[in-house]
Motif scaffolding. Sequence first.
Motif, mmCIF file in Angstrom:
data_model
loop_
_atom_site.group_PDB
_atom_site.id
_atom_site.type_symbol
_atom_site.label_atom_id
_atom_site.label_comp_id
_atom_site.label_asym_id
_atom_site.label_seq_id
_atom_site.Cartn_x
_atom_site.Cartn_y
_atom_site.Cartn_z
ATOM 1 N N THR A 21 -6.178 0.294 -4.989
ATOM 2 C CA THR A 21 -5.358 -0.888 -5.250
ATOM 3 C C THR A 21 -3.892 -0.486 -5.361
ATOM 4 O O THR A 21 -3.568 0.685 -5.572
ATOM 5 C CB THR A 21 -5.784 -1.589 -6.558
ATOM 6 O OG1 THR A 21 -5.624 -0.666 -7.648
ATOM 7 C CG2 THR A 21 -7.223 -2.076 -6.496
ATOM 8 N N GLY A 22 -3.009 -1.468 -5.220
ATOM 9 C CA GLY A 22 -1.583 -1.238 -5.449
ATOM 10 C C GLY A 22 -0.849 -0.510 -4.345
ATOM 11 O O GLY A 22 0.171 0.129 -4.591
ATOM 12 N N PHE A 23 -1.309 -0.623 -3.111
ATOM 13 C CA PHE A 23 -0.700 0.126 -2.005
ATOM 14 C C PHE A 23 0.781 -0.209 -1.816
ATOM 15 O O PHE A 23 1.620 0.684 -1.764
ATOM 16 C CB PHE A 23 -1.481 -0.134 -0.710
ATOM 17 C CG PHE A 23 -0.977 0.630 0.479
ATOM 18 C CD1 PHE A 23 -0.983 2.012 0.487
ATOM 19 C CD2 PHE A 23 -0.507 -0.037 1.606
ATOM 20 C CE1 PHE A 23 -0.539 2.733 1.593
ATOM 21 C CE2 PHE A 23 -0.055 0.658 2.710
ATOM 22 C CZ PHE A 23 -0.071 2.044 2.703
ATOM 23 N N LYS A 24 1.093 -1.488 -1.740
ATOM 24 C CA LYS A 24 2.486 -1.886 -1.535
ATOM 25 C C LYS A 24 3.389 -1.420 -2.672
ATOM 26 O O LYS A 24 4.497 -0.941 -2.453
ATOM 27 C CB LYS A 24 2.566 -3.403 -1.391
ATOM 28 C CG LYS A 24 3.128 -3.866 -0.092
ATOM 29 C CD LYS A 24 2.959 -5.340 0.044
ATOM 30 C CE LYS A 24 4.246 -5.971 0.451
ATOM 31 N NZ LYS A 24 4.100 -7.373 0.802
ATOM 32 N N VAL A 39 -1.122 -5.327 5.198
ATOM 33 C CA VAL A 39 -2.369 -4.569 5.290
ATOM 34 C C VAL A 39 -2.745 -3.974 3.931
ATOM 35 O O VAL A 39 -1.883 -3.567 3.159
ATOM 36 C CB VAL A 39 -2.252 -3.469 6.376
ATOM 37 C CG1 VAL A 39 -1.330 -2.367 5.947
ATOM 38 C CG2 VAL A 39 -3.599 -2.908 6.743
ATOM 39 N N ILE A 40 -4.033 -3.979 3.642
ATOM 40 C CA ILE A 40 -4.556 -3.363 2.421
ATOM 41 C C ILE A 40 -5.581 -2.313 2.851
ATOM 42 O O ILE A 40 -6.661 -2.660 3.330
ATOM 43 C CB ILE A 40 -5.220 -4.401 1.500
ATOM 44 C CG1 ILE A 40 -4.221 -5.480 1.103
ATOM 45 C CG2 ILE A 40 -5.806 -3.714 0.267
ATOM 46 C CD1 ILE A 40 -4.839 -6.656 0.379
ATOM 47 N N PRO A 41 -5.240 -1.033 2.710
ATOM 48 C CA PRO A 41 -6.194 -0.001 3.132
ATOM 49 C C PRO A 41 -7.393 0.075 2.182
ATOM 50 O O PRO A 41 -7.310 -0.333 1.026
ATOM 51 C CB PRO A 41 -5.370 1.282 3.079
ATOM 52 C CG PRO A 41 -4.278 1.005 2.118
ATOM 53 C CD PRO A 41 -4.004 -0.470 2.183
ATOM 54 N N GLU A 55 -9.450 3.968 6.339
ATOM 55 C CA GLU A 55 -10.091 2.707 6.673
ATOM 56 C C GLU A 55 -11.547 3.025 6.975
ATOM 57 O O GLU A 55 -11.836 3.920 7.780
ATOM 58 C CB GLU A 55 -9.438 2.041 7.888
ATOM 59 C CG GLU A 55 -8.091 1.433 7.619
ATOM 60 C CD GLU A 55 -8.134 0.193 6.739
ATOM 61 O OE1 GLU A 55 -9.217 -0.383 6.548
ATOM 62 O OE2 GLU A 55 -7.062 -0.200 6.250
ATOM 63 N N VAL A 56 -12.455 2.321 6.337
ATOM 64 C CA VAL A 56 -13.880 2.545 6.527
ATOM 65 C C VAL A 56 -14.448 1.429 7.387
ATOM 66 O O VAL A 56 -14.317 0.249 7.053
ATOM 67 C CB VAL A 56 -14.624 2.620 5.165
ATOM 68 C CG1 VAL A 56 -16.119 2.785 5.379
ATOM 69 C CG2 VAL A 56 -14.061 3.750 4.311
#
Length: 107
Positions: A21-24, A39-41, A55-56
């Motif tokens: 969580t919290g990529f950005k 995008v959220i990896p 990415e799975v």
Amino acid sequence: MVTPHEYVIHKLKEAHNLQTTGFKKALKVVEGNFKWLKVIPDCYSISNGLVLVYEVEDTHRVSYDKLMTYARLWKELDAVEWELRLVIVDIRGGRLEPDLAIVYYHG
């Protein structure tokens, strides 16, 4: 019940000390404006000039649009001397690290 997708993400996170969580928000350590990023990896780590994204793939492949978004992110990170490494993991055991420069310039 845990899905195969969730299981692989959990194992990756556990083995490599990754975040989900919290990529950005985490990208704030990098010089630049990433407000456009949607995008959220599945999981990632950011440190020492490297953004490592996993990415799975389970029932759906990483879409062309998502791949192009990562290519744009690669270009913007490269401009400030950071590296983006995208690792696509197929739950059936495959692993792919696409060359984002090729995707960006020849997408």
